[in-house]
Design a protein around this motif. Structure first.
Motif, short mmCIF file in Angstrom:
data_model
loop_
_atom_site.label_atom_id
_atom_site.label_comp_id
_atom_site.label_asym_id
_atom_site.label_seq_id
_atom_site.Cartn_x
_atom_site.Cartn_y
_atom_site.Cartn_z
N ARG A 97 10.78 4.59 -11.37
CA ARG A 97 12.00 4.99 -10.67
C ARG A 97 12.79 3.73 -10.35
O ARG A 97 12.24 2.62 -10.33
CB ARG A 97 11.67 5.78 -9.40
N GLN A 98 14.05 3.89 -10.11
CA GLN A 98 14.94 2.77 -9.78
C GLN A 98 15.27 2.81 -8.29
O GLN A 98 15.50 3.89 -7.74
CB GLN A 98 16.25 2.88 -10.58
N LEU B 201 15.86 -2.49 -8.66
CA LEU B 201 14.47 -2.85 -8.91
C LEU B 201 13.77 -1.65 -9.52
O LEU B 201 13.93 -0.53 -9.05
CB LEU B 201 13.80 -3.24 -7.58
N THR B 202 12.99 -1.88 -10.58
CA THR B 202 12.22 -0.80 -11.20
C THR B 202 10.83 -0.78 -10.58
O THR B 202 10.13 -1.79 -10.58
CB THR B 202 12.12 -1.01 -12.72
N LEU B 203 10.46 0.37 -10.03
CA LEU B 203 9.18 0.55 -9.37
C LEU B 203 8.40 1.68 -10.04
O LEU B 203 8.99 2.54 -10.70
CB LEU B 203 9.39 0.91 -7.90
N ALA B 204 7.09 1.69 -9.84
CA ALA B 204 6.29 2.82 -10.29
C ALA B 204 6.73 4.06 -9.51
O ALA B 204 7.15 3.96 -8.36
CB ALA B 204 4.81 2.55 -10.04
N ARG C 156 2.19 -0.20 -6.80
CA ARG C 156 3.47 -0.81 -7.12
C ARG C 156 4.66 0.13 -6.99
O ARG C 156 5.64 0.00 -7.72
CB ARG C 156 3.46 -1.43 -8.51
N SER C 157 4.57 1.09 -6.08
CA SER C 157 5.67 2.04 -5.90
C SER C 157 6.56 1.68 -4.71
O SER C 157 7.52 2.39 -4.44
CB SER C 157 5.13 3.46 -5.73
N ARG C 158 6.23 0.59 -4.02
CA ARG C 158 7.03 0.18 -2.86
C ARG C 158 7.61 -1.21 -3.09
O ARG C 158 7.03 -2.03 -3.81
CB ARG C 158 6.16 0.15 -1.60
N VAL C 159 8.72 -1.49 -2.45
CA VAL C 159 9.34 -2.81 -2.55
C VAL C 159 8.36 -3.87 -2.05
O VAL C 159 8.22 -4.94 -2.64
CB VAL C 159 10.67 -2.86 -1.76
N SER C 160 7.64 -3.58 -0.98
CA SER C 160 6.69 -4.55 -0.43
C SER C 160 5.57 -4.86 -1.42
O SER C 160 5.05 -5.98 -1.43
CB SER C 160 6.11 -4.05 0.89
N ASP C 161 5.19 -3.91 -2.28
CA ASP C 161 4.18 -4.17 -3.30
C ASP C 161 4.65 -5.25 -4.26
O ASP C 161 3.89 -6.13 -4.66
CB ASP C 161 3.84 -2.90 -4.09
N VAL C 162 5.92 -5.19 -4.64
CA VAL C 162 6.48 -6.19 -5.56
C VAL C 162 6.57 -7.55 -4.88
O VAL C 162 6.24 -8.58 -5.46
CB VAL C 162 7.86 -5.74 -6.08
N LEU C 163 6.98 -7.56 -3.62
CA LEU C 163 7.10 -8.83 -2.89
C LEU C 163 5.75 -9.50 -2.67
O LEU C 163 5.67 -10.73 -2.60
CB LEU C 163 7.78 -8.59 -1.54
N ASN C 164 4.70 -8.72 -2.55
CA ASN C 164 3.37 -9.27 -2.27
C ASN C 164 2.50 -9.45 -3.51
O ASN C 164 1.35 -9.84 -3.39
CB ASN C 164 2.64 -8.36 -1.28
N ALA C 165 3.05 -9.21 -4.71
CA ALA C 165 2.27 -9.33 -5.94
C ALA C 165 2.05 -10.80 -6.27
O ALA C 165 2.91 -11.46 -6.83
CB ALA C 165 3.00 -8.62 -7.08
N SER C 166 0.88 -11.31 -5.94
CA SER C 166 0.60 -12.74 -6.12
C SER C 166 0.54 -13.16 -7.59
O SER C 166 0.70 -14.34 -7.90
CB SER C 166 -0.71 -13.11 -5.42
#
Length: 99
Positions: free
Chosen positions: A4-5, A21-24, A29-39
């Motif tokens: 989803r966008q 942002l393209t998210l699951a 990885r369906s939240r913005v915070s998941d992308v920000l915290n992806a080490s």
């Protein structure tokens, strides 16, 4: 994987960035915070992007694609709902005499 966008606003020390942002669709990885915290990722890929300089008047620049270093993001905000209505925050105030 279904995606989803989501429109997001990112701010760095020097730039205000609005992009998609393209998210699951759901789960990992369906939240913005998941992308920000992806080490394992150093950059956040955005499409349909507008970049403005902080403290500079005038229109921003438009880009079809931009990769933003997640280490430079100071603020990240998902776009407001279409009606623009914000829910009021409740303050956590202790009862009088309790501290």
């Amino acid at each position: 994987m279904p995606t989803r966008q989501e429109r997001v606003y990112l701010e760095t020390a020097r730039h205000r960035i609005a992009g998609t942002l393209t998210l699951a669709r759901d789960g990992y990885r369906s939240r913005v915070s998941d992308v920000l915290n992806a080490s394992e990722r150093d950059f956040i890929p955005l499409t349909d992007v507008t970049v403005e300089l902080v403290g500079n008047e005038g229109p921003g620049t438009h880009h079809d694609f931009l990769a933003v270093s997640r280490h430079h993001v100071v603020i990240a905000i998902p776009e407001l709902p279409e009606d623009g209505a914000l829910e009021p925050a409740e303050m956590a105030v202790p009862p009088a005499g309790v501290l």
